[in-house]
Design a protein around this motif. Structure first.
Motif, short mmCIF file in Angstrom:
data_model
loop_
_atom_site.label_atom_id
_atom_site.label_comp_id
_atom_site.label_asym_id
_atom_site.label_seq_id
_atom_site.Cartn_x
_atom_site.Cartn_y
_atom_site.Cartn_z
N ARG B 164 40.37 31.26 -12.17
CA ARG B 164 39.42 30.27 -12.73
C ARG B 164 37.98 30.73 -12.51
O ARG B 164 37.13 30.00 -12.05
CB ARG B 164 39.64 28.89 -12.10
CG ARG B 164 41.04 28.38 -12.36
CD ARG B 164 41.26 26.95 -11.92
NE ARG B 164 42.66 26.61 -12.09
CZ ARG B 164 43.58 26.71 -11.13
NH1 ARG B 164 43.24 27.10 -9.92
NH2 ARG B 164 44.84 26.41 -11.38
N PRO B 166 36.22 33.09 -14.98
CA PRO B 166 36.03 34.04 -16.08
C PRO B 166 34.55 34.39 -16.24
O PRO B 166 33.68 33.56 -16.03
CB PRO B 166 36.53 33.27 -17.29
CG PRO B 166 36.31 31.84 -16.94
CD PRO B 166 36.43 31.72 -15.45
N ASP B 169 34.96 37.02 -22.30
CA ASP B 169 36.04 36.43 -23.07
C ASP B 169 37.38 37.03 -22.74
O ASP B 169 38.43 36.46 -23.01
CB ASP B 169 35.76 36.62 -24.58
CG ASP B 169 34.59 35.75 -25.00
OD1 ASP B 169 34.25 34.83 -24.22
OD2 ASP B 169 34.02 36.00 -26.07
N ASP B 171 38.60 37.90 -19.70
CA ASP B 171 39.35 37.59 -18.49
C ASP B 171 39.67 36.11 -18.34
O ASP B 171 39.32 35.48 -17.36
CB ASP B 171 38.66 38.16 -17.23
CG ASP B 171 37.15 38.17 -17.33
OD1 ASP B 171 36.62 39.26 -17.51
OD2 ASP B 171 36.54 37.10 -17.23
N TYR B 172 40.36 35.60 -19.33
CA TYR B 172 40.85 34.22 -19.24
C TYR B 172 42.31 34.16 -18.84
O TYR B 172 42.96 33.15 -18.98
CB TYR B 172 40.62 33.49 -20.58
CG TYR B 172 39.26 32.84 -20.64
CD1 TYR B 172 39.13 31.48 -20.35
CD2 TYR B 172 38.13 33.57 -20.94
CE1 TYR B 172 37.88 30.88 -20.38
CE2 TYR B 172 36.89 32.98 -20.97
CZ TYR B 172 36.76 31.63 -20.70
OH TYR B 172 35.54 31.03 -20.71
N GLU B 173 42.82 35.30 -18.32
CA GLU B 173 44.24 35.35 -17.99
C GLU B 173 44.61 34.43 -16.83
O GLU B 173 45.75 34.07 -16.66
CB GLU B 173 44.63 36.78 -17.60
CG GLU B 173 44.68 37.72 -18.77
CD GLU B 173 44.65 39.17 -18.31
OE1 GLU B 173 45.70 39.64 -17.86
OE2 GLU B 173 43.58 39.80 -18.37
N VAL B 175 43.06 31.39 -16.05
CA VAL B 175 42.30 30.15 -16.15
C VAL B 175 43.22 29.03 -16.63
O VAL B 175 43.96 29.19 -17.59
CB VAL B 175 41.11 30.29 -17.12
CG1 VAL B 175 40.38 28.95 -17.26
CG2 VAL B 175 40.16 31.35 -16.62
N SER B 176 43.20 27.91 -15.94
CA SER B 176 43.94 26.72 -16.37
C SER B 176 43.30 25.55 -15.65
O SER B 176 42.53 25.75 -14.70
CB SER B 176 45.42 26.84 -15.98
OG SER B 176 45.54 26.82 -14.57
#
Lengths: 475, 294
Positions: B164, B166, B169, B171-173, B175-176
């Motif tokens: 969480r 980032p 664009d 490195d959203y792997e 993120v939740s």
């Protein structure tokens, strides 16, 4: 304070030119020299087969791999108590011999004495005996002959010194390999440095410093004063029989002469440059060469031997009173020497026992305390242990780790398939073991549960264990 | 000793000093002794010229040899880095998954492990603990429960892009976000009480068993899409397993209620800007073998 006259606080060394001597003690010293030097120079070359993965040198201090090999014995760093035990035995042995026989270590076996003796032998071969050496010393002019003799002597000393320094390094590496490496300039700089330092010290200590090492540098003579007592056998002069000596004021005044003819034979042979007739003195290393010299003279003039002799102080009073001295065994067997002998044997027996009961496999267990336990997702509790598995065999062995003490516990080795791991030859392999207790079981819910790790050599069946504790999650 | 040496008493001179009648023998030292004394003085002077010695206002004299412990350390670090460079290149090219099965006794693996251990103590121990046991809100890296996956590649990705956190664009792997069901009024207080009791029943005992059945309905409607029908979680979106024995923030009623009410937003820095890929790979390998790697 009185007005002091200007005086010298430092004195130049008075050179000593020991004369050649024949006799029993001299012969004994030759034998001891050959044996001790032989052991020193030959030992690194003895081979001993230990299998393919271990060195085949009988005596080897393998510092790089932290092993000490002594024929069939192999010592690991954690068994250093063997070395400590041997040092304790060496110390007690010195106490024993010193309290019974005085400074025999100094007089017969000390490396300083043995090498100095060897260097004096060389000196005598090249420059001649005492009188010739004295003449050469007093001859101020350096003619061809003096230069040839001096250079010949120093060159021979240097060769012996280099062989001495060279032999030392063979104890720390494979001797034949290192021997070739030393001459082909492939050896490690540390080897050359060590050889150079020991060559220098041997050359200087044996050739020039000689008795000054014993008098000024060595602490042992001072400690020995505390080890001797009135029953200790030392080299002494029977003053009551020898005095008044020839050439003394008393004899000139008309008193009957004693046995001493003042021939100075005892002084001329002394490697320490002292006169034993002045009594026991700090410089005397009790090499007994004056006994040989005096006995020779006494025989020639038809007097009984033993004007200078191994004697204890208690004998002096008896002999002065005209009684015979105590037999030697009464001097040697005393509570003190018996105590030293018992202590020495006790340590020796303990070492031998320890040597035979030590096992070929071994382990140490260190429970990981950070954290003490880990909760797994299924609720089980896991403890981690850092374990060192020692395989002292010359080949790789499969070691099986197991736990005993609580049926709920099971063990697994990190990175291995289950509980078995191959331990390479002659290695202490560090592994991490996980011990797991299912959730709700007694160990999982207890603060501490004691249990035992077992390790078994799957080939030989040898076993070893270590007790340790399992930390649960207190509920 | 019984017999005091009579020797030399007549021969040895006294120094002539006399204190209350006590005189002092003069037993001269050997001449070379005093030479050694002079030699040490000369050596000492030479030493202070060759090495840093005399203190000045700002710093000590540096000495003719320019010897410095700091430079020695810097040289040593440089020489180690040079020697490690080929290993690091190798590490950057190797397939990480290959370490799981047969490669664990390779030299590269043991290099990565010890290098990772040192890196871990420098960069990770502050939150995850020096023994990797974590703490409340900081995952325990020794157990077998992984929010974002426990293979070496998963761990490597987590270290690379953080959690969480980032910055681009790409490195959203990791993120939740869980909704704050109470604070944002998505669920009422009663429903939250029901669902918390249901969640507790999945791994143990609920506080109020009578609410479990109602809670299951709330759970399936609001939570199951991420945490799974049986509470098994989803490592793809970092949704924790709710049915196991491990709780990141705590498994008691109050804590779970707070989690549902306010949500959690635990995060971890991304390391790709600070560490080299070889370092991150070494860290991933180290963390993977701490006891819970998949």
């Amino acid at each position: 304070m009185s007005q002091a006259e200007p005086q010298q606080l430092y004195a130049a060394r008075e050179p000593v030119f020991p004369k050649k001597v024949y006799g029993n003690f001299r012969n004994l010293k030759w034998v001891i020299m050959v044996v001790t030097l032989g052991i020193y120079y030959v030992t690194p070359w003895i081979r001993w087969d230990r299998g393919p993965s271990l060195p085949d040198q009988a005596v080897l201090l393998d510092l790089a791999n932290r092993r000490f090999y002594f024929f069939w014995i192999e010592i690991w760093p954690h068994e250093f108590y063997f070395i400590a035990g041997l040092l304790v035995m060496a110390g007690l042995g010195l106490f024993l011999f010193t309290s019974a026989l005085g400074r025999v270590w100094c007089g017969y076996t000390c490396p300083q004495t043995v090498w100095t003796d060897l260097f004096i032998l060389v000196e005598r071969w090249i420059e001649g005996d005492r009188n010739a050496r004295l003449r050469l010393h007093r001859q101020k002019k350096w003619d061809l002959r003096k230069a040839r003799l001096r250079l010949g002597k120093w060159a021979t000393w240097l060769l012996i010194a280099m062989a001495t320094g060279g032999a030392w390094v063979f104890y720390f590496a494979d001797a034949p390999t290192l021997f070739v490496d030393l001459f082909t300039l492939n050896a490690h700089p540390i080897a050359y440095t060590t050889v150079a330092i020991l060559t220098g010290t041997t050359f200087f200590f044996g050739g020039f410093a000689r008795e000054q090492i014993c008098i000024y540098a060595c602490p042992w003579p001072r400690i020995q004063a505390a080890m001797t007592d009135e029953d200790t056998l030392t080299v002494a002069y029977r003053e009551w029989r020898g005095e008044p000596r020839k050439h003394s004021e008393a004899v000139k005044a008309g008193e009957p002469q004693g046995d001493c003819i003042d021939c100075m034979a005892c002084v001329n042979v002394c490697p320490m440059g002292i006169d034993i007739r002045n009594g026991q003195q700090m410089e005397c290393i009790t090499c007994a060469l004056c006994i040989d010299a005096c006995d020779e003279v006494m025989e020639k003039i038809g007097k009984p031997r033993g004007l200078i002799d191994y004697m204890a102080f208690t004998d002096e009073e008896r002999e002065r009173a005209g009684k015979p001295p105590k037999p030697i065994w009464q001097h040697v067997f005393r509570p003190r020497t018996i105590l030293y002998t018992s202590l020495w044997s006790l340590v020796g027996v303990a070492l031998v026992v320890a040597l035979f009961i030590r096992s070929d496999i071994d382990m140490t267990v260190a429970p990981v305390r950070n954290p003490t336990y880990v909760t797994m997702s299924d609720g089980s509790i896991r403890n981690t242990y850092e374990i060192r598995l020692r395989n002292k065999h010359g080949e790789a062995r499969p070691f099986v780790l197991s736990v005993a003490g609580d049926p709920a516990l099971s063990v697994e080795i990190e990175g291995a398939d289950g509980q078995t791991v191959m331990v390479p030859a002659d290695t202490a392999l560090p592994v991490r073991a996980y011990v797991v207790a299912p959730g709700g079981s007694v160990p999982a819910q207890s603060d501490r549960v004691e249990f035992r790790f077992w390790v078994e050599d799957d080939m030989s069946g040898d076993r070893a264990y270590k007790d340790t504790v399992f930390n649960g999650k207190e509920s | 000793m019984a017999k005091q040496p009579e020797k030399k008493k007549d021969e040895v001179e006294t120094t002539g000093h006399s204190w209350d009648g006590i005189e002092e023998y003069n037993n001269p030292l050997p001449r070379w002794w005093v030479w050694i004394f002079y030699a040490t003085i000369i050596w000492g002077v030479g030493y202070t010229i060759a090495y840093p010695a005399w203190p000045g206002i700002n710093q000590a004299t540096s000495g003719l040899l320019n010897w410095s412990t700091r430079e020695n350390v810097a040289d040593e670090i440089e020489s180690f880095s040079e020697r490690n460079a080929p290993k690091n290149t190798e590490l950057e090219e190797v397939e990480l998954a290959s370490f799981v099965e047969e490669e664990t006794d390779s030299e590269l693996y043991s290099y990565a492990r010890s290098s990772g251990a040192a890196l871990y103590q420098t960069w990770c121990a502050q939150c995850h603990g020096s023994g990797a046991a974590g703490g409340v809100g900081y995952p325990n890296l020794q157990d077998d429960d992984w929010l974002w996956g426990g293979t070496i590649e998963d761990i490597h990705t987590t270290i690379r892009v953080g959690v969480r956190n980032p910055e681009t664009d790409e490195d959203y792997e990791r993120v939740s976000e869980m909704p704050a069901f109470g604070a944002d009024e998505l669920l009422g207080e009663e429903e939250i009480e029901q669902v918390v009791n249901y969640v507790m029943s999945m791994s143990g005992e609920p506080r109020d068993a009578s609410l479990v059945e109602a809670g299951e309905e709330v759970y399936l409607d609001n939570c199951a899409s991420c945490h799974g029908d049986d509470g098994e979680g989803d490592t793809f979106q970092g949704a924790p397993n709710l049915a196991d024995a491990i709780w990141l923030y705590g498994g008691d009623y109050e804590t779970i209620r707070e989690t549902v009410w306010n949500s959690r937003y635990g995060n971890m820095p991304q390391w790709q800007d600070r560490l080299s890929d070889a370092q991150m790979r070494a860290l991933a390998i180290y963390v993977h073998q701490l006891g819970g790697g998949e």
